[in-house]
Design a protein around this motif. Structure first.
Motif, short mmCIF file in Angstrom:
data_model
loop_
_atom_site.label_atom_id
_atom_site.label_comp_id
_atom_site.label_asym_id
_atom_site.label_seq_id
_atom_site.Cartn_x
_atom_site.Cartn_y
_atom_site.Cartn_z
N ALA A 34 37.34 45.63 40.56
CA ALA A 34 36.33 46.40 41.27
C ALA A 34 36.80 46.57 42.71
O ALA A 34 37.23 45.60 43.33
CB ALA A 34 35.00 45.66 41.24
N PRO A 35 36.71 47.78 43.26
CA PRO A 35 37.08 47.96 44.66
C PRO A 35 36.02 47.32 45.56
O PRO A 35 34.90 47.06 45.13
CB PRO A 35 37.08 49.48 44.82
CG PRO A 35 36.17 49.98 43.77
CD PRO A 35 36.23 49.01 42.62
N TYR A 36 36.38 47.06 46.81
CA TYR A 36 35.43 46.45 47.74
C TYR A 36 34.38 47.48 48.17
O TYR A 36 34.72 48.50 48.76
CB TYR A 36 36.16 45.88 48.96
CG TYR A 36 35.18 45.34 49.99
CD1 TYR A 36 34.21 44.42 49.62
CD2 TYR A 36 35.23 45.76 51.31
CE1 TYR A 36 33.30 43.93 50.54
CE2 TYR A 36 34.33 45.27 52.25
CZ TYR A 36 33.37 44.36 51.85
OH TYR A 36 32.46 43.89 52.75
N ARG A 37 33.15 47.20 47.85
CA ARG A 37 32.01 48.00 48.30
C ARG A 37 30.90 47.01 48.64
O ARG A 37 30.35 46.38 47.75
CB ARG A 37 31.49 48.92 47.19
CG ARG A 37 32.46 49.98 46.72
CD ARG A 37 32.48 51.14 47.70
NE ARG A 37 33.29 52.23 47.20
CZ ARG A 37 34.61 52.34 47.39
NH1 ARG A 37 35.26 51.39 48.04
NH2 ARG A 37 35.27 53.36 46.93
N PRO A 38 30.59 46.84 49.91
CA PRO A 38 29.55 45.85 50.24
C PRO A 38 28.17 46.28 49.74
O PRO A 38 27.83 47.46 49.81
CB PRO A 38 29.59 45.81 51.78
CG PRO A 38 30.22 47.10 52.20
CD PRO A 38 31.12 47.54 51.09
N THR A 39 27.43 45.34 49.24
CA THR A 39 26.05 45.62 48.82
C THR A 39 25.17 45.80 50.06
O THR A 39 25.19 44.94 50.95
CB THR A 39 25.51 44.45 47.97
OG1 THR A 39 26.32 44.32 46.81
CG2 THR A 39 24.06 44.66 47.56
N ASP A 73 28.76 34.07 43.65
CA ASP A 73 28.98 35.52 43.67
C ASP A 73 30.42 35.77 43.24
O ASP A 73 31.37 35.30 43.90
CB ASP A 73 28.71 36.07 45.07
CG ASP A 73 28.81 37.60 45.10
OD1 ASP A 73 28.54 38.23 44.06
OD2 ASP A 73 29.15 38.16 46.17
N GLY A 82 33.50 37.99 43.06
CA GLY A 82 33.96 39.14 43.83
C GLY A 82 33.07 39.24 45.05
O GLY A 82 32.24 40.14 45.17
N ILE A 105 26.26 37.97 50.11
CA ILE A 105 25.24 37.49 49.16
C ILE A 105 25.08 35.97 49.28
O ILE A 105 23.97 35.44 49.41
CB ILE A 105 25.60 37.92 47.72
CG1 ILE A 105 25.50 39.45 47.60
CG2 ILE A 105 24.68 37.23 46.70
CD1 ILE A 105 25.81 40.02 46.22
N GLU A 143 36.87 35.45 45.51
CA GLU A 143 37.34 36.78 45.90
C GLU A 143 38.87 36.76 45.86
O GLU A 143 39.48 35.75 46.21
CB GLU A 143 36.78 37.05 47.31
CG GLU A 143 37.26 38.28 48.02
CD GLU A 143 37.04 39.57 47.26
OE1 GLU A 143 35.89 39.95 46.98
OE2 GLU A 143 38.06 40.22 46.95
N ILE A 144 39.46 37.88 45.40
CA ILE A 144 40.93 37.88 45.37
C ILE A 144 41.53 38.42 46.66
O ILE A 144 42.73 38.25 46.89
CB ILE A 144 41.53 38.71 44.19
CG1 ILE A 144 40.74 39.98 43.98
CG2 ILE A 144 41.65 37.87 42.96
CD1 ILE A 144 41.43 40.90 43.00
N GLN A 175 40.27 33.36 44.53
CA GLN A 175 40.34 33.01 43.11
C GLN A 175 40.07 34.24 42.26
O GLN A 175 39.33 35.13 42.66
CB GLN A 175 39.25 31.97 42.81
CG GLN A 175 39.39 31.26 41.50
CD GLN A 175 38.28 30.22 41.33
OE1 GLN A 175 37.16 30.57 40.98
NE2 GLN A 175 38.61 28.96 41.59
N ASP A 176 40.68 34.26 41.07
CA ASP A 176 40.38 35.31 40.10
C ASP A 176 39.03 34.96 39.47
O ASP A 176 38.86 33.88 38.92
CB ASP A 176 41.48 35.34 39.03
CG ASP A 176 41.24 36.45 38.01
OD1 ASP A 176 40.14 37.05 37.99
OD2 ASP A 176 42.16 36.72 37.23
N LEU A 177 38.10 35.89 39.54
CA LEU A 177 36.75 35.61 39.07
C LEU A 177 36.69 35.31 37.58
O LEU A 177 35.75 34.67 37.10
CB LEU A 177 35.80 36.75 39.46
CG LEU A 177 36.04 38.16 38.91
CD1 LEU A 177 35.41 38.35 37.56
CD2 LEU A 177 35.50 39.19 39.90
N TYR A 189 28.51 42.38 41.44
CA TYR A 189 28.59 43.80 41.76
C TYR A 189 30.02 44.19 41.44
O TYR A 189 30.89 44.19 42.30
CB TYR A 189 28.22 44.07 43.22
CG TYR A 189 28.30 45.53 43.61
CD1 TYR A 189 28.23 46.55 42.67
CD2 TYR A 189 28.43 45.90 44.95
CE1 TYR A 189 28.30 47.88 43.04
CE2 TYR A 189 28.50 47.22 45.33
CZ TYR A 189 28.44 48.21 44.37
OH TYR A 189 28.51 49.52 44.74
#
Ligand SMILES: C[S@@+](CC[C@H](N)C(=O)[O-])C[C@H]1O[C@@H](n2cnc3c(N)ncnc32)[C@H](O)[C@@H]1O
Length: 281
Positions: A28-33, A55, A57, A63, A79-80, A106-108, A122
């Motif tokens: 998933a690309p980075y898109r902040p909630t 959370d 990613g 979050i 998060e990677i 870390q890889d989720l 997300y």
């Protein structure tokens, strides 16, 4: 179910936020909630100080940081992207939250979910789908999962909402779906139920898909109507005119269940059940 979920998410940012090529990928690309959506996700999960919020990613950590700051919860963001983890750790240090809000590179898909009481997502639809078996295997009954924009395969959410949020990179206010799942206890299999009155015992053959349970009568079990199970809580009705007729409420603990029943005439009593056979599916 997929069609229902597709309708629910239609009109959300789904297609607009994530480029078409990215939707088939596993990153998933980075898109902040948007913060309003973060707040709603955590409120929907009813986060408490005793919760451990994970959370997957975690981006800039918002979050987990909000869960720690607003609800006093502990949390972990994985998060990677190293830069995002560095930013999240810096924000935690700035707010004096480093002991409660941790961030790991870390890889989720390798994250241990056994201690998570609230999981936030997300990501992309395929990532959520791939995570489902891990969530059901590792998270305890009654723990909560919240995702925004996307469902988790064909696992129907227990609650769905639409929330408006302001996108930081466009300034647009958009609506998006926010979904809550309560991890169900595993009840599939054959159970022997004993009522604490003269009506005696009966068998239940339970088939389960996520929180949906069917009691089948084709192998000698009693036909009961189950409500979707909520964590460890089961509710079912044995319809009249059976001598076992009544509304049953109970709690599952591994291979045992117990609770109370009320007959159609209003008499109350207790029941217990033990698992006698393997999961039907
Ligand atoms: C849409 S952003 C969500 C960020 C944050 N959870 C939020 O809601 O503001 C998805 C994040 O997942 C991260 N990500 C994607 N694939 C990942 C993976 N396999 N393991 C860990 N993080 C991953 C991306 O780097 C990105 O920051």
């Amino acid at each position: 179910m997929r069609r229902v979920l597709a309708l629910v998410v239609a009109g959300t940012l789904a297609a607009a936020t994530l480029p078409a090529h990215a939707q088939d990928e596993e990153k998933a690309p980075y898109r902040p909630t948007p913060q309003q959506v973060v707040d709603r996700m955590l409120a929907l999960a009813q986060v408490k100080p005793t919760d451990y919020v994970v959370d997957l990613g975690s981006g800039d950590g918002r979050i987990v940081l909000t869960a720690a700051k607003k609800y006093g919860a502990r949390g972990l963001g994985v998060e990677i992207d190293r830069g995002l983890v560095r930013d999240a750790r810096a924000a935690a240090a700035r707010d004096g939250l480093s002991d409660r809000a941790r961030f790991e590179i870390q890889d989720l898909f390798e994250t241990d979910l056994r201690d998570a009481t609230v999981l936030t997502l997300y990501l992309l639809p395929e990532m959520n789908r791939k995570l489902a078996p891990r969530i059901l295997e590792q998270m305890k009954p009654g723990t909560r999962v919240v995702s925004q924009e996307w469902g988790i395969g064909d696992w129907q959410p227990d609650v769905r909402e639409t929330v408006a949020g302001t996108e930081e990179w466009t300034g647009w206010v958009k609506e998006r779906g926010v979904f809550l799942w309560i991890v169900p206890a595993r009840v599939a299999g054959r159970w022997q139920v004993e009522r604490g009155d003269a009506a005696g015992g009966f068998a239940l053959d339970l088939w389960q898909e996520y929180q949906m349970v069917d009691a089948r009568d084709d192998r000698g079990g009693v036909a009961a109507r189950f409500r979707p199970i909520k964590g460890s809580e089961v509710r079912f009705t044995v319809p009249a005119p059976s001598p076992l007729a009544g509304d049953y409420v109970g709690v599952v603990e591994g291979a045992m269940m117990q609770g109370e029943f009320t007959t159609p005439a209003g008499a109350k009593g207790t029941w217990r059940a033990a698992r006698r056979g393997d999961a039907s599916r």
